[in-house]
Structure formats: C-alpha cells, structure tokens
Design a protein around this motif. Structure first.
Motif, PDB file in Angstrom:
ATOM      1  N   ARG A   1       0.830  -1.207   0.000  1.00  0.00           N
ATOM      2  CA  ARG A   1       0.000   0.000   0.000  1.00  0.00           C
ATOM      3  C   ARG A   1       0.863   1.256   0.000  1.00  0.00           C
ATOM      4  O   ARG A   1       0.566   2.242  -0.692  1.00  0.00           O
ATOM      5  CB  ARG A   1      -0.938  -0.004   1.203  1.00  0.00           C
ATOM      6  CG  ARG A   1      -2.304  -0.589   0.935  1.00  0.00           C
ATOM      7  CD  ARG A   1      -3.267  -0.237   2.050  1.00  0.00           C
ATOM      8  NE  ARG A   1      -2.820  -0.744   3.326  1.00  0.00           N
ATOM      9  CZ  ARG A   1      -3.201  -1.905   3.858  1.00  0.00           C
ATOM     10  NH1 ARG A   1      -4.055  -2.667   3.216  1.00  0.00           N
ATOM     11  NH2 ARG A   1      -2.746  -2.286   5.030  1.00  0.00           N
TER      12      ARG A   1
ATOM     13  N   ALA B   1       2.224   1.731  -3.484  1.00  0.00           N
ATOM     14  CA  ALA B   1       1.187   2.186  -4.410  1.00  0.00           C
ATOM     15  C   ALA B   1       0.893   3.675  -4.223  1.00  0.00           C
ATOM     16  O   ALA B   1       0.742   4.418  -5.204  1.00  0.00           O
ATOM     17  CB  ALA B   1      -0.082   1.360  -4.207  1.00  0.00           C
TER      18      ALA B   1
ATOM     19  N   VAL C   1      -1.028   2.022 -11.719  1.00  0.00           N
ATOM     20  CA  VAL C   1      -0.863   0.896 -10.805  1.00  0.00           C
ATOM     21  C   VAL C   1      -1.884  -0.174 -11.151  1.00  0.00           C
ATOM     22  O   VAL C   1      -3.074   0.132 -11.364  1.00  0.00           O
ATOM     23  CB  VAL C   1      -1.031   1.343  -9.335  1.00  0.00           C
ATOM     24  CG1 VAL C   1      -0.929   0.147  -8.396  1.00  0.00           C
ATOM     25  CG2 VAL C   1       0.018   2.383  -8.973  1.00  0.00           C
TER      26      VAL C   1
ATOM     27  N   ILE D   1      -3.171  -3.810  -9.411  1.00  0.00           N
ATOM     28  CA  ILE D   1      -3.101  -4.547  -8.148  1.00  0.00           C
ATOM     29  C   ILE D   1      -3.831  -5.864  -8.314  1.00  0.00           C
ATOM     30  O   ILE D   1      -4.990  -5.887  -8.763  1.00  0.00           O
ATOM     31  CB  ILE D   1      -3.717  -3.730  -6.998  1.00  0.00           C
ATOM     32  CG1 ILE D   1      -2.987  -2.399  -6.835  1.00  0.00           C
ATOM     33  CG2 ILE D   1      -3.674  -4.515  -5.693  1.00  0.00           C
ATOM     34  CD1 ILE D   1      -3.586  -1.490  -5.794  1.00  0.00           C
TER      35      ILE D   1
ATOM     36  N   TYR E   1      -7.105  -3.775  -0.432  1.00  0.00           N
ATOM     37  CA  TYR E   1      -6.828  -2.671  -1.356  1.00  0.00           C
ATOM     38  C   TYR E   1      -8.121  -2.040  -1.865  1.00  0.00           C
ATOM     39  O   TYR E   1      -8.129  -1.411  -2.932  1.00  0.00           O
ATOM     40  CB  TYR E   1      -5.994  -3.169  -2.537  1.00  0.00           C
ATOM     41  CG  TYR E   1      -4.715  -3.843  -2.118  1.00  0.00           C
ATOM     42  CD1 TYR E   1      -3.566  -3.110  -1.872  1.00  0.00           C
ATOM     43  CD2 TYR E   1      -4.651  -5.231  -1.949  1.00  0.00           C
ATOM     44  CE1 TYR E   1      -2.390  -3.723  -1.481  1.00  0.00           C
ATOM     45  CE2 TYR E   1      -3.484  -5.856  -1.563  1.00  0.00           C
ATOM     46  CZ  TYR E   1      -2.354  -5.103  -1.326  1.00  0.00           C
ATOM     47  OH  TYR E   1      -1.195  -5.710  -0.939  1.00  0.00           O
TER      48      TYR E   1
ATOM     49  N   VAL F   1      -5.269   4.131 -10.902  1.00  0.00           N
ATOM     50  CA  VAL F   1      -5.396   2.709 -10.566  1.00  0.00           C
ATOM     51  C   VAL F   1      -6.162   2.046 -11.708  1.00  0.00           C
ATOM     52  O   VAL F   1      -7.372   2.249 -11.861  1.00  0.00           O
ATOM     53  CB  VAL F   1      -6.115   2.512  -9.214  1.00  0.00           C
ATOM     54  CG1 VAL F   1      -6.221   1.034  -8.886  1.00  0.00           C
ATOM     55  CG2 VAL F   1      -5.368   3.245  -8.108  1.00  0.00           C
TER      56      VAL F   1
ATOM     57  N   TRP G   1       3.148   0.096 -12.626  1.00  0.00           N
ATOM     58  CA  TRP G   1       3.473  -0.722 -11.464  1.00  0.00           C
ATOM     59  C   TRP G   1       2.493  -1.889 -11.403  1.00  0.00           C
ATOM     60  O   TRP G   1       1.275  -1.686 -11.462  1.00  0.00           O
ATOM     61  CB  TRP G   1       3.383   0.093 -10.178  1.00  0.00           C
ATOM     62  CG  TRP G   1       4.435   1.159 -10.073  1.00  0.00           C
ATOM     63  CD1 TRP G   1       4.485   2.332 -10.757  1.00  0.00           C
ATOM     64  CD2 TRP G   1       5.589   1.141  -9.228  1.00  0.00           C
ATOM     65  NE1 TRP G   1       5.589   3.047 -10.392  1.00  0.00           N
ATOM     66  CE2 TRP G   1       6.291   2.348  -9.459  1.00  0.00           C
ATOM     67  CE3 TRP G   1       6.105   0.227  -8.309  1.00  0.00           C
ATOM     68  CZ2 TRP G   1       7.475   2.649  -8.795  1.00  0.00           C
ATOM     69  CZ3 TRP G   1       7.279   0.534  -7.649  1.00  0.00           C
ATOM     70  CH2 TRP G   1       7.956   1.725  -7.888  1.00  0.00           C
TER      71      TRP G   1
ATOM     72  N   LEU H   1       1.498  -4.732  -8.809  1.00  0.00           N
ATOM     73  CA  LEU H   1       1.604  -5.173  -7.418  1.00  0.00           C
ATOM     74  C   LEU H   1       0.835  -6.475  -7.267  1.00  0.00           C
ATOM     75  O   LEU H   1      -0.387  -6.509  -7.476  1.00  0.00           O
ATOM     76  CB  LEU H   1       1.052  -4.113  -6.470  1.00  0.00           C
ATOM     77  CG  LEU H   1       1.610  -2.690  -6.648  1.00  0.00           C
ATOM     78  CD1 LEU H   1       1.015  -1.750  -5.612  1.00  0.00           C
ATOM     79  CD2 LEU H   1       3.123  -2.687  -6.569  1.00  0.00           C
TER      80      LEU H   1
END
Length: 609
Positions: A287, A290, A299, A301, A310, A319, A366, A368
C-alpha cells in the motif's frame, strides 16, 4: 526444686540495649544534620590547608622568601582595609564550603557483579579463541580478561550494552560459520530479547558488539521528498545509509535515515520481492508503494488473498484495476504482458526513426501482486495457467519498458514462487519474526544483527541487489476502511489517495431534429428566345437562345453538344428540349478520424465468489 526466675535487668537487658542503640543512632543522625555546614567547612579547611602545604613544599627554596613577603603584604593590606578582615573571613569560609562539598562518586571501573559477568563471558570464549599450540594464548582458562576486553559498557540493569573484543589472528573470521558461532554465543551470554550489532574488523582482529536501539514506529504514510523513480521503503539506522528524508512523526518533524529504492531504465534492481509472516506488514508495504507510485504512474493490483485490503484504491485516478479473482487476475496480467510488448515495440520504432519514445511508453506502470501462491493453487485446481507465468515478460523486459513488478508472499508459500520471480527480483525485504536461516535464504546474505523473536508490524530487513543487509521499519500504512485503524493513520492514508474521476450520467433521449432535404428541381428548363418570335413560336435555325438552368440541356441538332447556363448559342435546328437529369448532390462532410488512444485494456472479469 523450683527454678527461680532471672532478674529483671538480665531478662530485659537485650531489649534496652537495642532501644539505646536506636536512640543513639537517631541522635547521631540529628547531630549530623545540624552540624552538616560545620562539617563541610571543616573538611574544606582541611583540604585548603593540605593544598597550601603541598604548594609550599613544591616551591623552590630561593623563591620561598619573596613568596612569604608577598603573602605578608597581602595580609597587611587586607587588615588595613575597612571591613577587610571580615570580608577575608567570609571569603575563606565560602572557599572552604565549596572545597568541602560532597561530590558524586565517579565510577571508574566495573563492580563485582559486572566483573563476574565479564569473567564468565571470557571463559565461554576460550574454546573458540584458543588452540593448544599457542605459547602465549590471549584466551586461556583462568586468564586475565582485561587483555581481551578492551572496552565495555553496562546499562542500569547490569547487562552489557557494548563490548570490544580482541581475538587472536589465527581465528577464522572469514568463515561465516565461525563468525555465526561467536555471535550466537555473545547473544546468549549478554542477554536475549535485544538486537545486537556485530562489527568485525578482520584487519585489526577486533570484534565490537553493541546493542541497537529499536527503530521508531511513529512515522506514518506521508508524501516523502523524493524524485520520480525513487520509492521510500522504510527507515533504518543513522549510520547505515547516507541519505535522510524530512518526515513528520508523532514526536515532531525530523530527518530520518531512509532506505530509498530506485526504479526505471537505469536501475540495477528493477523489481522487488517481500516475504514475511502473516501480519508482518507486507500488505502495508505494498500500500505504501502504491501511494508513492500513483502521482507519477499507473498501478495494477492483484490480490491473491481476497481479503479486500486494497479496496480503498478501487476506482482511483491512476489505478487501472484491483483484481481479487482468478479470471480477473489472468486477464489483467495478460494485458500487462501485452502492454509491455507494445511499449517495447513503440520505443524501438521511435528509436529507429530518431525520435524520442512516446509519452505513453515512458509513464511508469506498477504491477503489485500480493500472495500469488493462492492464485496459483486455484489455477492448478481449475486447470488454468499459473498467473506467475504471465509475469515473465514484465519481469524480463520491464526495466526497458518502465514496468515495475512488486511481489509479496508469505514464508509458508515461498516454494510456490516461479523461477522468473526468484531470478529477476533483486531487491528483497523480509518482515516480521524470522530465523537467521530464513533471512539468509531470502536475502542471500546473513544480517549483522541478531533477529528478535517479537517485533512490531513492518519491522524487518532489506537488501537492494548486492548491497548490505539493512534494518528496516516500514511507514505505517494501514487499511483506512479497517475498524482497528487509528484515526490519525486513517486520515494520513486518505489524504494520499487520489480523487475518483467523476462519472457523468447519460443524457435523456430527445426527439430527433427535423432534417430538410433539398430535392433537385425537375421543372423543364426555361428557354428565352431573343429573336422577335411570337409565343408560342418554334425556335428556328436563325434564333438565338440562352439557357438559364444549371441542368444540362440536350439540343436536337447536328454537331451540337449539351448546353448549360449561361451559354448562348445560335441553334441551327428549331427543336430544343430539357435533358433528363437532376442537380448534382452536395459532397459529404469530411469524416473526422478518431485520435489514437492507449493500448486496449481487457475489461476485468468480475471477482469470483
């Protein structure tokens, strides 16, 4: 025969003696309190006299006469001054009181308990730091410990806080196993439950053991002072790193030593792997990463645990997706692999054309992934591919495509990590309680400190590439939707979350507008005859006519083509009629081509279950 009782003075003599001693002790204490100033002044006068005697004895004989004459002159001047003797007496009493005051006793060496502890530690190290062939061993049973322990310090409880050990040169300090045995022994003998730092000086044959203070846990999630491409993983000891970051903690504003992870095309550790026990803080670490990545990138996830940790990031700007189910995770990771390939191809084409890379290929992406082992187990049970297989392209080519992968897993599922994840994640973090063997297996190197069995959430070790092993404390980044989260931490996380984009409702349907279509005129063209002909006369060969319609006019005559306005021609024949047809249709409006947008993103499949 009856026994006669003892006299009263003999039977009660011991009680009277004890009572007398108590009275005498109380009287002595009272007299000491009353006469304390006099005792202090007497002690001071005695010390002043001893100092004067020592000074007189140290004065050479040839200088004693002038010194005595100078003292006599000073005494005479003081005696002749008004109130001189009184002032001299007051100054003398003040000097005696200052000289005779009680000073705290300065400890110059260890006491008996500390000496016994040092002797026991010395005897325990004898089997490791001695050999039978050594003619003058530094460590020997019954030997002098002061030669081996050159520096030591104890805390208020009498436990060692610092110890400097000189060991013989033939000790194998280059072998990790030999060093581990010494560290384990010192840890056990000095007291468990604390974290010790062992600093080996191979050149000087010295070992310094010191107790490390606990890392602060008062730093929460906030906007750190970094540049794009830098991420603050946590905070460590002041002498372990060279960079500090200004932070706001519960104690105020301070400069804290930070562990900064650099990503991007020039990074040597482009991807990260975090391993820990349940509740150790790996999810808080993701977290925190992010929240630091969202201001400069996008991002993705993927949560394998499915606990909704999340949910606060769902629908936020930047996101792209938050997936908890297997189908959504597979679709999201497949898109990430295609996006990585697209970025590589676009950047390669731009490079070949001598142009800079497109802007959409330079924006960081990113990925994650939290607990991929759970998703792998579900995929194997359903006969579908492991989601980690889709990470091969982002892991191998992510550095050139500005794609960063962060994977978090627990110790009980480390064996489920794929070979690509193990190979390409060069930045490693271990959080929570762990043994030295577990830490070494993840980080690839043994820490210089002794891990403690109980640590707070977010405490552990970090190693970036081939660098040293550092202690780490992750900034507190809890789930703001959790009821157990404090109000201060909840506000800190919510302030860092980007805004959700506004969703506009579709407009209500309205009556379509009326469309007016202009139809071409079908009336026969009007022909004006300029010669004096009476209507309705027939056009003859000698007549001149003017065509006033844009439509073509067919003239029935030899060697005469169709005519349009404003043609004027002399007709050789008197037969004229309008040619069939209509006005030309207007040209259609140019069609606006849509602008090229980002790469197509597969719509995430709703979460399962």
């Amino acid at each position: 025969m009856a026994r006669r009782p003892l006299p009263r003075i003999l039977s009660s003599g011991s009680a009277q003696i004890a009572r007398s001693r108590e009275i005498a002790r109380s009287a002595a204490d009272s007299a000491t309190d009353v006469l304390h100033p006099l005792i202090t002044i007497s002690r001071g006068l005695r010390k002043l006299a001893a100092t004067a005697r020592a000074k007189w004895a140290a004065t050479p004989k040839e200088r004693r006469g002038p010194t005595l004459l100078l003292v006599a002159a000073c005494v005479l001047v003081v005696a002749l001054m008004p109130y001189g003797p009184l002032l001299a007496l007051v100054l003398l009493m003040a000097a005696a009181a200052w000289k005779g005051r009680e000073r705290p006793v300065v400890k110059t060496g260890p006491d008996d308990a500390e000496i016994a502890r040092l002797k026991g530690l010395y005897e325990a190290l004898v089997p490791y730091f001695s050999v039978p062939d050594d003619p003058s061993p530094l460590f020997a049973h019954g030997g002098d410990w002061s030669g081996a322990f050159t520096e030591y310090a104890f805390d208020e409880d009498g436990r060692l806080t610092r110890l400097r050990i000189a060991y013989p040169p033939y000790f194998t300090d280059g072998e990790p196993a030999a060093r581990a045995r010494i560290e384990q022994l010192l840890h056990a003998k000095s007291g468990r439950g604390r974290e010790y730092l062992f600093d080996w000086d191979e050149e000087g044959n010295l070992l310094v053991m010191s107790v490390l203070p606990a890392l602060p846990t008062t730093i929460a999630a906030q906007r750190f002072v970094t540049v794009p491409g830098e991420t603050v993983l946590g905070f460590t000891d002041a002498d372990a790193v060279q960079r500090t970051v200004p932070v706001v903690s519960a104690d105020g504003t301070e400069d804290a030593p930070a562990v900064v992870w650099r990503t991007g095309p020039r990074s040597t550790e482009p991807h990260l792997l975090a391993v820990g026990q349940p509740g150790s803080g790996t999810t808080s670490l993701l977290r925190s990463i992010a929240l630091q990545a969202l201001p400069h990138g996008d991002v993705l996830i993927v949560e394998g645990g499915g606990t909704g940790e999340y949910a606060c990031l769902t629908g936020r700007a930047g996101v792209l997706a938050v997936e908890c189910g297997l189908s959504g995770a597979l679709a999201t990771l497949e898109w990430a692999a295609h996006e990585t390939e697209r970025r590589l191809i676009a950047a390669n084409r731009a490079r070949q054309a001598g142009l800079p890379a497109p802007e959409d290929t330079r924006r960081p992406l990113w990925i994650l992934l939290d607990r991929p082992g759970v998703l792998g187990h579900l995929a194997a049970a359903d006969g579908r591919p492991d989601p980690q297989e889709l990470l091969q392209v982002p892991l191998r080519h992510g550095r050139a495509a500005h794609v960063t992968v962060v994977v978090a897993e627990q110790f009980d599922s480390v064996d489920t990590l794929s070979e690509a994840v193990r190979t390409h994640t060069r930045a490693r973090i271990v959080l929570g309680p762990a043994t030295a063997e577990q830490i070494t297996a993840v980080l690839g190197a043994q820490p210089h400190t002794t891990p403690t069995p109980e640590v707070p959430a977010g405490r552990g070790y970090a190693r970036l590439g081939t660098g040293p092993v550092l202690r780490l404390q992750v900034p507190a980044t809890p789930d703001p939707y959790d009821d157990a989260t404090s109000e201060a931490h909840r506000r800190a996380v919510l302030e860092l979350l980007p805004e959700r984009p506004a969703i506009t409702a579709p407009a209500a349907p309205t009556t379509p507008p009326a469309i007016t279509v202009e139809t071409p005129v079908t009336t026969p063209p009007a022909i004006t005859v300029k010669s004096p002909v009476t209507a309705p006369a027939t056009v003859t060969a000698s007549d001149t006519v003017t065509v006033k319609t844009p439509a073509p006019v067919a003239v029935t005559a030899p060697d005469t083509a169709a005519l349009t306005a404003p043609d004027t021609v002399a007709l050789p024949v008197a037969a004229v009629e309008a040619a069939p047809g209509s006005a030309p249709e207007p040209a259609p409006a140019p069609r606006a081509e849509p602008e090229p947008g980002p790469a197509p993103f597969h719509t995430p499949v709703p979460a399962e279950g």
